[in-house]
Design an enzyme around this catalytic site. Sequence first.
Site, PDB file in Angstrom:
ATOM      1  N   ASP A   1       0.836  -1.197   0.000  1.00  0.00           N
ATOM      2  CA  ASP A   1       0.000   0.000   0.000  1.00  0.00           C
ATOM      3  C   ASP A   1       0.875   1.254   0.000  1.00  0.00           C
ATOM      4  OD1 ASP A   1      -1.975   1.883   0.252  1.00  0.00           O
ATOM      5  OD2 ASP A   1      -2.561   1.337   2.307  1.00  0.00           O
TER       6      ASP A   1
ATOM      7  N   LYS B   1       1.607   7.951   0.728  1.00  0.00           N
ATOM      8  CA  LYS B   1       2.028   7.928   2.135  1.00  0.00           C
ATOM      9  C   LYS B   1       3.407   8.560   2.273  1.00  0.00           C
ATOM     10  CE  LYS B   1      -0.348   3.645   3.463  1.00  0.00           C
ATOM     11  NZ  LYS B   1      -1.261   4.176   4.466  1.00  0.00           N
TER      12      LYS B   1
ATOM     13  N   ASP C   1      -5.737   6.373  -0.616  1.00  0.00           N
ATOM     14  CA  ASP C   1      -5.155   5.557   0.452  1.00  0.00           C
ATOM     15  C   ASP C   1      -6.237   4.805   1.234  1.00  0.00           C
ATOM     16  OD1 ASP C   1      -3.159   4.477   1.948  1.00  0.00           O
ATOM     17  OD2 ASP C   1      -2.693   6.293   3.093  1.00  0.00           O
TER      18      ASP C   1
ATOM     19  N   GLU D   1      -7.963   2.431   0.273  1.00  0.00           N
ATOM     20  CA  GLU D   1      -8.194   1.384  -0.730  1.00  0.00           C
ATOM     21  C   GLU D   1      -8.779   0.108  -0.149  1.00  0.00           C
ATOM     22  OE1 GLU D   1      -5.424   1.765   0.805  1.00  0.00           O
ATOM     23  OE2 GLU D   1      -5.008  -0.297   1.385  1.00  0.00           O
TER      24      GLU D   1
ATOM     25  N   ARG E   1     -11.100  -0.591   2.068  1.00  0.00           N
ATOM     26  CA  ARG E   1     -12.559  -0.722   2.138  1.00  0.00           C
ATOM     27  C   ARG E   1     -13.170  -0.989   0.759  1.00  0.00           C
ATOM     28  NH1 ARG E   1     -12.882   5.003   4.954  1.00  0.00           N
ATOM     29  NH2 ARG E   1     -10.843   4.242   5.593  1.00  0.00           N
TER      30      ARG E   1
HETATM   31  N1  BES Z   1      -3.233   0.204   5.112  1.00  0.00           N
HETATM   32  C1  BES Z   1      -3.652   1.439   5.645  1.00  0.00           C
HETATM   33  C2  BES Z   1      -3.928   1.386   7.145  1.00  0.00           C
HETATM   34  C3  BES Z   1      -2.756   1.094   8.045  1.00  0.00           C
HETATM   35  C4  BES Z   1      -2.112   2.114   8.690  1.00  0.00           C
HETATM   36  C5  BES Z   1      -2.375  -0.199   8.291  1.00  0.00           C
HETATM   37  C6  BES Z   1      -1.073   1.833   9.553  1.00  0.00           C
HETATM   38  C7  BES Z   1      -1.317  -0.486   9.154  1.00  0.00           C
HETATM   39  C8  BES Z   1      -0.678   0.531   9.784  1.00  0.00           C
HETATM   40  C9  BES Z   1      -4.941   1.906   4.971  1.00  0.00           C
HETATM   41  O1  BES Z   1      -5.119   1.507   3.671  1.00  0.00           O
HETATM   42  C10 BES Z   1      -4.923   3.392   4.998  1.00  0.00           C
HETATM   43  O2  BES Z   1      -4.024   3.953   4.478  1.00  0.00           O
HETATM   44  N2  BES Z   1      -5.924   3.990   5.639  1.00  0.00           N
HETATM   45  C11 BES Z   1      -6.017   5.409   5.748  1.00  0.00           C
HETATM   46  C12 BES Z   1      -7.469   5.766   5.683  1.00  0.00           C
HETATM   47  C13 BES Z   1      -7.705   7.225   5.441  1.00  0.00           C
HETATM   48  C14 BES Z   1      -7.242   7.636   4.073  1.00  0.00           C
HETATM   49  C15 BES Z   1      -9.171   7.513   5.598  1.00  0.00           C
HETATM   50  C16 BES Z   1      -5.418   5.833   7.098  1.00  0.00           C
HETATM   51  O3  BES Z   1      -5.436   5.055   8.033  1.00  0.00           O
HETATM   52  O4  BES Z   1      -4.936   6.953   7.183  1.00  0.00           O
HETATM   53 ZN    ZN Z   2      -4.130  -0.302   3.160  1.00  0.00          ZN
HETATM   54 ZN    ZN Z   3      -4.169   2.802   2.270  1.00  0.00          ZN
END
Ligand code: BES
Ligand code: ZN
Ligand code: ZN
Length: 489
Positions: free
Chosen positions: A261, A268, A338, A340, A342
């Site tokens: 990701d 990120k 990010d 993704e 869901r």
């Molecule tokens: N894979 C990440 C979540 C994540 C964060 C997993 C830290 C493990 C450790 C997920 O896809 C993500 O990036 N989520 C975003 C959501 C936001 C854009 C609403 C997040 O957590 O910031």
């Molecule tokens: Zn993710």
């Molecule tokens: Zn993500």
Amino acid sequence: MSRTPQVLASESPPTAVTGDALVIFAFSRQGTATFSGAPAQIDEAFGGVFATLPGFTGRSGQIVVFPSLGKVAAANVAIVGLGPEEEVSAEVLRRAAADAARRLNEVAEIASVVHQASGDPSAAQATVEGFLLGSYRYTEWKSEAKPSKLQRIVLLGAPEESLRRGVAFAEATMLARDLANEPASSLTPMTFARKAQEVADANGLEYSVMEAPELEQRGFGGLIGVGKGSEEPPVLIKLRYVPEGGAKQKVALVGKGITFDTGGYSIKVPPNMEQMKTDMGGGAAVLGAMSVLGRLRPDVEVNGYIPSAENMISGDALKPGDVIKLYSGKTVEVNNTDAEGRLVLADALKLAVEEGAEAIVDIATLTAHIHIALGWRYSGLFCDDETLTAQLQVAGEVAGEPIWRMPMPDVYLSELDSEVADIKASGQRYGGASHAAVFLKQHVATEIPWAHLDIAGTGRSDKHRSEISRGGTGVGARLLLNWIVGIEG
Ligand code: BES
Ligand code: ZN
Ligand code: ZN
């Protein structure tokens, strides 16, 4: 892949059992170490020396190792503290055995007296899990690998059935760890599917995979959209366990399988991207759990779904503001690429509903927000069904993978209001883990008991913590197994 040490039961007296180290547990009673199991014989062999071990109170984390000098058959004796007697539980035993395995990492053969005071049949299982998980190392890419030398564990006074379960549960976790620890260039959606096929073939599961052309043709817009920016095409992996004598229930497990990701164009920052090879931890937990169902033989049909894609950037990738149509038929404004997880989960959840699941549990490294809320020990549970909530809470507690219930109220649906599509992928920062759950809820028929587990905080660990290993933790595999084996008609 790691090789599991052999685990055997024995009725030998502790003084007679051979091996490199004899492990004895001790709890503290009013601040004094009290030995568990049959240590009187050992104490006798050593002429009462245990009472005088300097500073040893039996507190949790305390371990002393000394050579037996021929006074018992094992070459060394290790005494491992469990903490206060009244607080000794399966969780404490799992942790203590894991600490012992880490400390004894140069040892090939451990014999251990199972702590009996609790009279709990799960004590032996938890002890086995602890020894195995504490000796887990991911050494696949080390030129000079230093795996644990542990080859054999002999448990004294333990029921065979508890040992078999302990081995199965630990192996499920270790498979999930191996998968999560594998670098993303080596574990792509396609190689994940091949691994799943190997696991299925070796363990009597049905396997099938939907590849990109079929996903596209059938309208899995979440998986296709997220996978679009990558050279590696997305896949939807399906596994099926069917019990021999008819099923009491048909359940579905859905695991997020993002093999890397980057965040996509909502990219990120490097420190947050570094560990994103573990973003398939939910899928790994599903495959890990399913890999041992053939041995545990629950009377439940289990359908596993692992939507897998790589969230990358290219001229073809999703752009913030793009609108995609999910398998549910709903259109989504991808305001943040990010978010993704869901999108791919929603596609798989809809398929699970369509294929007749009577209860669904999804598991996903979904939001950083859950990590902030609950830290490294508790995974987040989102569920509107009281029975399923209670089942999963017990399953998590017994597994040593506790969960904490979080809210998923409909009022947060307004966070996901979109100007251009039916729904937006993500809302504001505050309450982000709940918004993700509310998003998913829109794709599961409401009459089906469904739970969402957010393991973003627990799916990887920055350090070894007893039975939890650094890197991918494999969290969820044991919880899911406990849930499945505990289902009653
Ligand atoms: N894979 C990440 C979540 C994540 C964060 C997993 C830290 C493990 C450790 C997920 O896809 C993500 O990036 N989520 C975003 C959501 C936001 C854009 C609403 C997040 O957590 O910031
Ligand atoms: Zn993710
Ligand atoms: Zn993500």
